[in-house]
Motif scaffolding. Sequence first.
Motif, PDB file in Angstrom:
ATOM      1  N   ARG A 259      -4.618   3.225 -12.370  1.00 23.00           N
ATOM      2  CA  ARG A 259      -3.853   1.911 -11.926  1.00 23.00           C
ATOM      3  C   ARG A 259      -3.562   1.984 -10.596  1.00 23.00           C
ATOM      4  O   ARG A 259      -3.518   0.806  -9.929  1.00 23.00           O
ATOM      5  CB  ARG A 259      -2.740   1.833 -12.854  1.00 23.00           C
ATOM      6  CG  ARG A 259      -2.998   1.649 -14.403  1.00 23.00           C
ATOM      7  CD  ARG A 259      -1.778   1.179 -15.265  1.00 23.00           C
ATOM      8  NE  ARG A 259      -2.120   1.029 -16.718  1.00 23.00           N
ATOM      9  CZ  ARG A 259      -1.275   1.069 -17.631  1.00 23.00           C
ATOM     10  NH1 ARG A 259      -0.089   1.043 -17.545  1.00 23.00           N
ATOM     11  NH2 ARG A 259      -1.716   0.753 -18.616  1.00 23.00           N
ATOM     12  N   LYS A 260      -2.869   2.972  -9.907  1.00 25.37           N
ATOM     13  CA  LYS A 260      -2.813   3.194  -8.649  1.00 25.37           C
ATOM     14  C   LYS A 260      -3.914   2.605  -7.720  1.00 25.37           C
ATOM     15  O   LYS A 260      -3.976   1.840  -6.789  1.00 25.37           O
ATOM     16  CB  LYS A 260      -2.402   4.454  -7.973  1.00 25.37           C
ATOM     17  CG  LYS A 260      -0.963   4.843  -8.403  1.00 25.37           C
ATOM     18  CD  LYS A 260      -0.376   6.137  -7.925  1.00 25.37           C
ATOM     19  CE  LYS A 260       0.884   6.702  -8.178  1.00 25.37           C
ATOM     20  NZ  LYS A 260       1.645   5.962  -7.037  1.00 25.37           N
TER      21      LYS A 260
ATOM     22  N   GLU B 210      -9.360  -5.142 -10.092  1.00 24.95           N
ATOM     23  CA  GLU B 210      -8.829  -5.356 -11.492  1.00 24.95           C
ATOM     24  C   GLU B 210      -8.698  -4.035 -12.339  1.00 24.95           C
ATOM     25  O   GLU B 210      -7.695  -3.924 -12.935  1.00 24.95           O
ATOM     26  CB  GLU B 210      -9.731  -6.413 -12.104  1.00 24.95           C
ATOM     27  CG  GLU B 210      -9.626  -7.976 -11.551  1.00 24.95           C
ATOM     28  CD  GLU B 210     -10.453  -8.976 -12.236  1.00 24.95           C
ATOM     29  OE1 GLU B 210     -10.304 -10.045 -11.955  1.00 24.95           O
ATOM     30  OE2 GLU B 210     -11.138  -8.419 -13.523  1.00 24.95           O
TER      31      GLU B 210
ATOM     32  N   ALA C 227      -4.920  -1.095  -7.912  1.00 23.45           N
ATOM     33  CA  ALA C 227      -3.891  -2.068  -7.093  1.00 23.45           C
ATOM     34  C   ALA C 227      -4.100  -1.688  -5.567  1.00 23.45           C
ATOM     35  O   ALA C 227      -4.211  -2.707  -5.020  1.00 23.45           O
ATOM     36  CB  ALA C 227      -2.543  -1.398  -7.370  1.00 23.45           C
TER      37      ALA C 227
ATOM     38  N   PHE D  47       4.457   3.330  -7.191  1.00 24.06           N
ATOM     39  CA  PHE D  47       3.622   2.368  -7.911  1.00 24.06           C
ATOM     40  C   PHE D  47       3.007   3.058  -9.371  1.00 24.06           C
ATOM     41  O   PHE D  47       2.429   4.191  -9.200  1.00 24.06           O
ATOM     42  CB  PHE D  47       2.480   1.744  -7.488  1.00 24.06           C
ATOM     43  CG  PHE D  47       1.992   0.799  -7.963  1.00 24.06           C
ATOM     44  CD1 PHE D  47       2.139  -0.342  -8.301  1.00 24.06           C
ATOM     45  CD2 PHE D  47       0.566   1.082  -8.856  1.00 24.06           C
ATOM     46  CE1 PHE D  47       1.701  -1.457  -9.108  1.00 24.06           C
ATOM     47  CE2 PHE D  47      -0.032  -0.145  -9.895  1.00 24.06           C
ATOM     48  CZ  PHE D  47       0.453  -1.162 -10.012  1.00 24.06           C
ATOM     49  N   ASN D  48       3.660   2.685 -10.605  1.00 25.76           N
ATOM     50  CA  ASN D  48       3.001   3.000 -11.867  1.00 25.76           C
ATOM     51  C   ASN D  48       3.256   4.467 -12.293  1.00 25.76           C
ATOM     52  O   ASN D  48       2.851   5.282 -12.744  1.00 25.76           O
ATOM     53  CB  ASN D  48       1.273   2.871 -12.012  1.00 25.76           C
ATOM     54  CG  ASN D  48       0.988   3.283 -13.404  1.00 25.76           C
ATOM     55  OD1 ASN D  48       1.610   2.384 -14.159  1.00 25.76           O
ATOM     56  ND2 ASN D  48       0.012   3.614 -13.652  1.00 25.76           N
TER      57      ASN D  48
ATOM     58  N   ASP E  23       0.832  -1.263  -0.084  1.00 25.85           N
ATOM     59  CA  ASP E  23      -0.160   0.099   0.045  1.00 25.85           C
ATOM     60  C   ASP E  23       0.735   1.341   0.026  1.00 25.85           C
ATOM     61  O   ASP E  23       0.523   2.102  -0.716  1.00 25.85           O
ATOM     62  CB  ASP E  23      -0.851  -0.086   1.256  1.00 25.85           C
ATOM     63  CG  ASP E  23      -2.033  -0.958   1.102  1.00 25.85           C
ATOM     64  OD1 ASP E  23      -2.301  -1.412   0.067  1.00 25.85           O
ATOM     65  OD2 ASP E  23      -2.536  -1.335   1.954  1.00 25.85           O
TER      66      ASP E  23
ATOM     67  N   ARG F 275      -7.131  -3.684  -4.514  1.00 28.36           N
ATOM     68  CA  ARG F 275      -6.956  -4.998  -4.924  1.00 28.36           C
ATOM     69  C   ARG F 275      -8.269  -5.287  -5.963  1.00 28.36           C
ATOM     70  O   ARG F 275      -8.652  -6.527  -5.861  1.00 28.36           O
ATOM     71  CB  ARG F 275      -7.007  -5.969  -3.693  1.00 28.36           C
ATOM     72  CG  ARG F 275      -6.267  -5.596  -2.499  1.00 28.36           C
ATOM     73  CD  ARG F 275      -4.753  -5.574  -3.033  1.00 28.36           C
ATOM     74  NE  ARG F 275      -3.729  -5.780  -1.729  1.00 28.36           N
ATOM     75  CZ  ARG F 275      -3.309  -4.534  -1.368  1.00 28.36           C
ATOM     76  NH1 ARG F 275      -3.417  -3.134  -2.057  1.00 28.36           N
ATOM     77  NH2 ARG F 275      -2.413  -4.290  -0.210  1.00 28.36           N
TER      78      ARG F 275
ATOM     79  N   VAL G 195       2.065   1.613  -3.568  1.00 29.52           N
ATOM     80  CA  VAL G 195       1.192   2.281  -4.215  1.00 29.52           C
ATOM     81  C   VAL G 195       1.194   4.015  -4.091  1.00 29.52           C
ATOM     82  O   VAL G 195       1.003   4.699  -5.306  1.00 29.52           O
ATOM     83  CB  VAL G 195      -0.011   1.650  -4.028  1.00 29.52           C
ATOM     84  CG1 VAL G 195      -1.494   2.396  -4.679  1.00 29.52           C
ATOM     85  CG2 VAL G 195      -0.333   0.215  -4.373  1.00 29.52           C
TER      86      VAL G 195
END
Length: 387
Positions: free
Chosen positions: A70-71, A79, A74, A15-16, A8, A77, A11
């Motif tokens: 996208r963050k 899709e 994720a 993340f991304n 987390d 949790r 993220v």
Amino acid sequence: MENFDHFDQEVCMHFNTDSDPFYGAIIPPEFGNSLFVFPTFEELVHAENDQLHHYVYWRGQNPTVEIVERKLAAFERGEICKCFASGMAAITAAVFNSVRAGDHVLCISNIYKSTLELLKYLDKFEVSHTVVYSTDKKSIEKAIQANTTLFFLENPTDMNLQLIDLQLISRIAKPRGIRTIIDNTWATPLFQKPITFGIDIVVHSLSKYLGGHSDLVGGAVITSIDIMNQLFNNEYLLFGGIMGPREASLLLKGLQTLPLRMKCHQENAKQVASFLASHPAVAKVNYPGLQAEESQLSKKHFSGFSGLLTFEIKNANYEAIKRVINRLRIFKIGVSWGSFESLVISPNYGNNVDELKRKHISPGLIRLSIGMEPASALIADLNQALS
């Protein structure tokens, strides 16, 4: 609460947001262009036929917004995620995608008043709704109608902050083919992940904790790819309630500080809630973090607690509500919540007491959004206002 999930944290921070595609820029750029061009007409046709996965026009996909999406997927949790221009735009898309004429929506206890107004608006399309205020299995099952296709809920519930067993809701809904939508704005994905309990769609008002600075309005829908494939082509593209790159850029910055901010909100809220619980003018405090150790539902669902709480004064009338709120100095009077500043409001507007009672809301209820000021200063402000 002292230790966050490492993924987390990743993220929220990195993340991304790899800097390589952006010439080493540590902050992703805002893609403000309204359209994207193609080398050949064939490539345009291919992209038009699959806009969920291609950049064609801002109303479909935007690179800056996609980074945030996208963050959030994720983080929850889930899709896939799509971001919207407001929380209500996200809720509207999710609800409209889930019902058709003749269907029935069951609200599990109190939900945001604008969401309830949306469900009332759906009456014109022959979609009905009811609210069940008891959250036990027997009461929920009894409230299900033959045409019920959707459960809508918040955990904790709006205003009263009751807890709901999400696993129970999923076990009731799935065998009956009922879809479930939860508004997870109060807890944020940092503290509660409804999809892991079997909930189908999670919605957020990004204007609250995830943005965190009272400078953006936005919403999000996180769900499965199967549901999103249909929702994107209909309620997202056709309704047009999309998030812009500027808001997405602000949201990225908000996410970077979310774990630190939520720790402060929680610590302050626990101190304020404890003070209010012992004050002679207070009848009740509604805050899931107040007695979390004794609550099995708290332990089951939450890894932490946000800063939104409510309390009920003993002198439960509009005049008393006004006096308390107007005496506050640090708490600012305003709608919304979840930002760095502390806010206060009440659902009692002086002319709606009967409506509040029908919704099982005390006429003496006051809502506090606990900000990041020193807890001692907030307690002192409340103490002088309640005296």
